[in-house]
Scaffold this active site. Structure first.
Site, PDB file in Angstrom:
ATOM      1  N   GLY A  18       0.842  -1.197   0.000  1.00 21.20           N
ATOM      2  CA  GLY A  18       0.000   0.000   0.000  1.00 21.20           C
ATOM      3  C   GLY A  18       0.872   1.239   0.000  1.00 21.20           C
ATOM      4  O   GLY A  18       2.079   1.143   0.233  1.00 21.20           O
ATOM      5  N   GLY A  20       0.766   5.781   0.742  1.00 22.27           N
ATOM      6  CA  GLY A  20       0.033   6.992   1.104  1.00 22.27           C
ATOM      7  C   GLY A  20       0.787   8.147   0.479  1.00 22.27           C
ATOM      8  O   GLY A  20       1.524   7.959  -0.468  1.00 22.27           O
ATOM      9  N   GLY A  21       0.620   9.356   1.003  1.00 18.33           N
ATOM     10  CA  GLY A  21       1.332  10.494   0.429  1.00 18.33           C
ATOM     11  C   GLY A  21       2.828  10.245   0.485  1.00 18.33           C
ATOM     12  O   GLY A  21       3.481  10.013  -0.527  1.00 18.33           O
ATOM     13  N   SER A  23       4.210   7.773   2.485  1.00 23.98           N
ATOM     14  CA  SER A  23       4.548   6.479   3.094  1.00 23.98           C
ATOM     15  C   SER A  23       4.196   5.321   2.173  1.00 23.98           C
ATOM     16  O   SER A  23       3.280   5.425   1.350  1.00 23.98           O
ATOM     17  CB  SER A  23       3.819   6.316   4.422  1.00 23.98           C
ATOM     18  OG  SER A  23       2.451   6.577   4.242  1.00 23.98           O
ATOM     19  N   LYS A  24       4.944   4.235   2.308  1.00 20.48           N
ATOM     20  CA  LYS A  24       4.720   3.025   1.513  1.00 20.48           C
ATOM     21  C   LYS A  24       4.837   1.823   2.433  1.00 20.48           C
ATOM     22  O   LYS A  24       5.610   1.851   3.396  1.00 20.48           O
ATOM     23  CB  LYS A  24       5.778   2.911   0.400  1.00 20.48           C
ATOM     24  CG  LYS A  24       5.683   3.995  -0.685  1.00 20.48           C
ATOM     25  CD  LYS A  24       6.751   3.770  -1.764  1.00 20.48           C
ATOM     26  CE  LYS A  24       6.587   4.735  -2.911  1.00 20.48           C
ATOM     27  NZ  LYS A  24       6.992   6.126  -2.541  1.00 20.48           N
ATOM     28  N   VAL A  25       4.077   0.768   2.134  1.00 21.08           N
ATOM     29  CA  VAL A  25       4.181  -0.463   2.912  1.00 21.08           C
ATOM     30  C   VAL A  25       4.578  -1.587   1.963  1.00 21.08           C
ATOM     31  O   VAL A  25       3.963  -1.744   0.904  1.00 21.08           O
ATOM     32  CB  VAL A  25       2.859  -0.817   3.625  1.00 21.08           C
ATOM     33  CG1 VAL A  25       3.018  -2.082   4.452  1.00 21.08           C
ATOM     34  CG2 VAL A  25       2.416   0.335   4.522  1.00 21.08           C
ATOM     35  N   LYS A  39       6.960  -0.639   6.795  1.00 26.30           N
ATOM     36  CA  LYS A  39       6.355   0.653   6.479  1.00 26.30           C
ATOM     37  C   LYS A  39       7.496   1.659   6.369  1.00 26.30           C
ATOM     38  O   LYS A  39       8.299   1.789   7.294  1.00 26.30           O
ATOM     39  CB  LYS A  39       5.374   1.065   7.580  1.00 26.30           C
ATOM     40  CG  LYS A  39       4.598   2.336   7.291  1.00 26.30           C
ATOM     41  CD  LYS A  39       3.415   2.424   8.235  1.00 26.30           C
ATOM     42  CE  LYS A  39       2.764   3.781   8.236  1.00 26.30           C
ATOM     43  NZ  LYS A  39       1.628   3.817   9.196  1.00 26.30           N
ATOM     44  N   ASP A 133     -11.336   7.362  13.376  1.00 30.19           N
ATOM     45  CA  ASP A 133     -11.482   7.189  11.924  1.00 30.19           C
ATOM     46  C   ASP A 133     -11.421   5.697  11.568  1.00 30.19           C
ATOM     47  O   ASP A 133     -10.806   5.303  10.581  1.00 30.19           O
ATOM     48  CB  ASP A 133     -10.399   7.965  11.172  1.00 30.19           C
ATOM     49  CG  ASP A 133     -10.625   7.942   9.652  1.00 30.19           C
ATOM     50  OD1 ASP A 133      -9.651   8.059   8.882  1.00 30.19           O
ATOM     51  OD2 ASP A 133     -11.794   7.742   9.240  1.00 30.19           O
TER      52      ASP A 133
HETATM   53  C1  LIG Z   1      -5.178  -4.868  -2.003  1.00 27.22           C
HETATM   54  N1  LIG Z   1      -4.213  -5.824  -1.483  1.00 27.22           N
HETATM   55  C2  LIG Z   1      -3.275  -5.140  -0.535  1.00 27.22           C
HETATM   56  C3  LIG Z   1      -2.241  -6.135   0.007  1.00 27.22           C
HETATM   57  C4  LIG Z   1      -2.879  -7.351   0.667  1.00 27.22           C
HETATM   58  O1  LIG Z   1      -3.538  -6.964   1.877  1.00 27.22           O
HETATM   59  C5  LIG Z   1      -2.720  -6.617   2.964  1.00 27.22           C
HETATM   60  C6  LIG Z   1      -1.628  -7.409   3.362  1.00 27.22           C
HETATM   61  C7  LIG Z   1      -0.865  -7.016   4.473  1.00 27.22           C
HETATM   62  C8  LIG Z   1      -1.186  -5.809   5.170  1.00 27.22           C
HETATM   63  C9  LIG Z   1      -0.375  -5.435   6.325  1.00 27.22           C
HETATM   64  N2  LIG Z   1       0.197  -6.381   7.112  1.00 27.22           N
HETATM   65  N3  LIG Z   1       0.903  -5.805   8.098  1.00 27.22           N
HETATM   66  C10 LIG Z   1       0.796  -4.447   7.961  1.00 27.22           C
HETATM   67  C11 LIG Z   1       1.346  -3.409   8.731  1.00 27.22           C
HETATM   68  C12 LIG Z   1       1.071  -2.095   8.371  1.00 27.22           C
HETATM   69  C13 LIG Z   1       0.254  -1.787   7.261  1.00 27.22           C
HETATM   70  C14 LIG Z   1      -0.289  -2.801   6.487  1.00 27.22           C
HETATM   71  O2  LIG Z   1      -1.103  -2.506   5.393  1.00 27.22           O
HETATM   72  C15 LIG Z   1      -1.342  -1.133   5.067  1.00 27.22           C
HETATM   73  C16 LIG Z   1      -2.514  -0.959   4.063  1.00 27.22           C
HETATM   74  C17 LIG Z   1      -2.257  -1.747   2.762  1.00 27.22           C
HETATM   75  C18 LIG Z   1      -3.383  -1.501   1.741  1.00 27.22           C
HETATM   76  C19 LIG Z   1      -4.766  -1.863   2.308  1.00 27.22           C
HETATM   77  C20 LIG Z   1      -4.997  -1.204   3.673  1.00 27.22           C
HETATM   78  C21 LIG Z   1      -3.850  -1.455   4.665  1.00 27.22           C
HETATM   79  C22 LIG Z   1      -0.021  -4.163   6.839  1.00 27.22           C
HETATM   80  C23 LIG Z   1      -2.285  -5.050   4.754  1.00 27.22           C
HETATM   81  C24 LIG Z   1      -3.038  -5.435   3.650  1.00 27.22           C
HETATM   82  C25 LIG Z   1      -3.939  -7.964  -0.236  1.00 27.22           C
HETATM   83  C26 LIG Z   1      -4.927  -6.928  -0.740  1.00 27.22           C
END
Ligand SMILES: CN1CCC(Oc2ccc(-c3[nH]nc4cccc(OCC5CCCCC5)c34)cc2)CC1
Length: 275
Positions: A18, A20-21, A23-25, A39, A133
């Protein structure tokens, strides 16, 4: 593939989860092939308030690790003047994606996820944090349970733009409590823990009826008016689980003082496992 070094440990980047402005995950692997989420926050363009909000979020996340398994694990972090790296537990799927992909929900799974959400939010409330939120994108499924991934203190993360997530849920009004709209003081801090109960109720409404209470109202202004309008009655179509129906009705009470509390929800008969 790119690699990231955090506190001297090297990680292989698998994919972006994912963004944001600033930030990246990422999903990463360590040398022992363990999966983590990293993150990354670029602080170069961040103003001091933003930097402070991220440090505050990290401090709280780090501190609350010990109190609940329903808070995402933060294993390590590295903060410099130009970036932040947070090494975190990696989930399988965020709750928003999970909800969109499967309209019908298994009642037992829904009950278990509800307990997880209540425990996570009770934990942050006990430490003086009101998220204000909450939405499905704030929760991630890790193995079989739900974990809260942020406390609403730092800026939001939007899903990776290349992912086809049309409603990234950033800025959605569908989970906003009436008092946040009516709150004339318009200071976010004024929202009590009951505001998070309304948002959780909207999430559970969606897990029950496949949509949030005001989702069909597409005009944002009309939606806001409906949320605060006591004559706009929220529909609760009849369902087999009468306890769940009662939970939804008590969460979606417009007056925060009359709304059910997290502690009462954890004692509610809906969470008693039927014999
Ligand atoms: C669309 N696609 C996305 C990847 C995957 O879903 C996730 C997998 C891992 C995660 C996550 N784990 N630990 C995490 C720790 C921090 C943040 C995290 O996400 C942040 C943000 C990512 C986008 C969706 C909202 C949450 C984190 C979260 C979504 C499958 C669906």
């Amino acid at each position: 593939n790119e690699s990231i070094v955090i506190k001297g440990k090297q990680f292989l980047v698998l994919k972006m989860i994912g963004r944001g402005g600033s930030s990246k995950v990422y999903q990463v692997l360590d040398q022992r092939n363990q999966l983590f989420a990293v993150k990354y926050v670029n602080l170069e363009e961040a103003d001091p308030q933003t930097v402070e909000s991220y440090k505050n979020e990290i401090e709280h996340l780090n501190h609350l690790q010990q109190y609940s398994d329903q808070i995402i694990k933060l294993y390590d972090y590295e903060i410099t003047n130009s970036y932040i790296y947070m090494l975190m537990e990696c989930g399988n799927l965020d709750l928003n994606t999970w909800l969109r992909n499967r309209k019908t929900v298994n009642p037992l799974e829904r009950k278990f996820y509800w307990k997880n959400m209540l425990e996570a939010v009770q934990t942050i409330h006990k430490h003086g944090i009101v998220h204000s939120d909450l939405k499905p994108a704030n929760f991630v499924i890790v193995n079989a349970s739900l974990k809260l991934i942020d406390f609403g203190i730092a800026n939001r993360i939007q899903p990776d733009v290349t992912s086809i997530m049309k409603d990234s849920q950033v800025g959605t009004l569908n989970y906003m409590p009436p008092e946040a709209i009516k709150d004339t003081s318009s200071q976010p801090g004024k929202i009590s823990t009951k505001g998070d109960v309304w948002s959780l109720g909207c999430i559970m409404y969606c897990m029950t009826y496949g949509k949030t209470p005001f989702q069909t109202i597409t005009n944002q202004i009309t939606k806001l008016h409906a949320i605060i309008d006591p004559t706009h009655e929220i529909e609760f179509p009849d369902i087999a689980e009468k306890d769940l129906l009662d939970v939804l009705k008590r969460c979606l009470v417009r007056n925060p003082r009359e709304r059910i509390s997290i502690a009462e929800l954890l004692e509610h008969s809906y969470l008693k496992l039927q014999s």
